[in-house]
Design an enzyme around this catalytic site. Structure first.
Site, PDB file in Angstrom:
ATOM      1  N   ARG A 172      -6.031  -9.416  -5.801  1.00 57.13           N
ATOM      2  CA  ARG A 172      -7.253  -9.093  -5.053  1.00 57.13           C
ATOM      3  C   ARG A 172      -6.991  -8.829  -3.570  1.00 57.13           C
ATOM      4  O   ARG A 172      -7.875  -8.926  -2.742  1.00 57.13           O
ATOM      5  CB  ARG A 172      -8.313 -10.170  -5.247  1.00 57.13           C
ATOM      6  CG  ARG A 172      -8.683 -10.360  -6.716  1.00 57.13           C
ATOM      7  CD  ARG A 172      -9.984 -11.032  -6.946  1.00 57.13           C
ATOM      8  NE  ARG A 172     -11.128 -10.412  -6.327  1.00 57.13           N
ATOM      9  CZ  ARG A 172     -11.810  -9.373  -6.798  1.00 57.13           C
ATOM     10  NH1 ARG A 172     -11.403  -8.780  -7.902  1.00 57.13           N
ATOM     11  NH2 ARG A 172     -12.869  -8.925  -6.177  1.00 57.13           N
ATOM     12  N   LEU A 173      -5.759  -8.490  -3.229  1.00 54.70           N
ATOM     13  CA  LEU A 173      -5.429  -8.098  -1.861  1.00 54.70           C
ATOM     14  C   LEU A 173      -5.570  -6.579  -1.769  1.00 54.70           C
ATOM     15  O   LEU A 173      -4.601  -5.835  -1.659  1.00 54.70           O
ATOM     16  CB  LEU A 173      -4.017  -8.568  -1.478  1.00 54.70           C
ATOM     17  CG  LEU A 173      -3.845 -10.083  -1.446  1.00 54.70           C
ATOM     18  CD1 LEU A 173      -2.403 -10.449  -1.134  1.00 54.70           C
ATOM     19  CD2 LEU A 173      -4.788 -10.709  -0.427  1.00 54.70           C
TER      20      LEU A 173
END
Length: 193
Positions: A172-173
């Protein structure tokens, strides 16, 4: 160079979506708000793109048309799930020229042009038979002749002030780049995911 030009970058991403997205890569969520700021959102199709902005067409008497008449700001969201990308656009909205609207309307299929005359978009419809009767009346009215653009049907251009490019990242970066227009120049900054 696409690196510092969000419209050029969008063109590249749209071209990639046209290859990799199975359905309607030009589909976009359009958010508008009424005079009291109450938002509404719906899907439309992007039908024009230039340095001036993003163009869609509709019945000006529709809910979106009424909202844009009192609050000429909008947001767009392109979501290409297959590519794991999205683009957000925010800006002022202006009407396209009559010449642009006429040219696009003429490019539509005959049934779509007739439907633009028959549909009182967003108004309450008592039953489907009413719409079908109106369509038959419109067909009789125009016969085999030309179907001109209705006076209440046109296009809108979202003139971008902000364009954000989002790419999926591991853990989720995600990668987010926000372009903002200052006068006639674009600036870019990264955003946290």
């Amino acid at each position: 160079m696409t690196e510092h030009d969000p419209i050029a970058r969008f063109r590249v991403w749209l071209a990639e979506a046209e290859v990799g997205e199975p359905n309607d890569p030009n589909a976009v969520a359009l958010a508008t708000a009424d005079a009291d700021g109450r938002p509404s959102v719906r899907m439309v199709l992007l039908k024009g793109l230039s340095e001036a902005g993003f163009v869609f067409y509709t019945n000006q008497h529709s809910r979106k048309g009424a909202e844009l008449a009192v609050n000429p700001h909008a947001a767009l969201l392109f979501h290409w799930k297959s590519l794991r990308r999205q683009v957000r656009v925010e800006g002022l909205v202006e009407a396209v020229s009559d010449a642009e609207a006429d040219a696009y309307f003429a490019s539509r299929g005959r049934e779509s042009r007739l439907g633009a005359w028959a549909s009182d978009q967003s108004a309450t419809l008592p039953d489907r038979a009413t719409l079908e009767t109106r369509l038959e009346d419109v067909k009789a009215r125009f016969g085999d002749g030309d179907v001109p653009r209705p006076p209440h049907w046109s296009g809108y251009r979202v003139v971008p002030q902000r364009i954000e490019f989002w790419s999926d990242g591991s853990a989720r970066l995600h990668h987010r780049e926000l372009f903002e227009r200052n006068a006639n120049a674009w600036t870019m900054r990264l955003l946290n995911p």
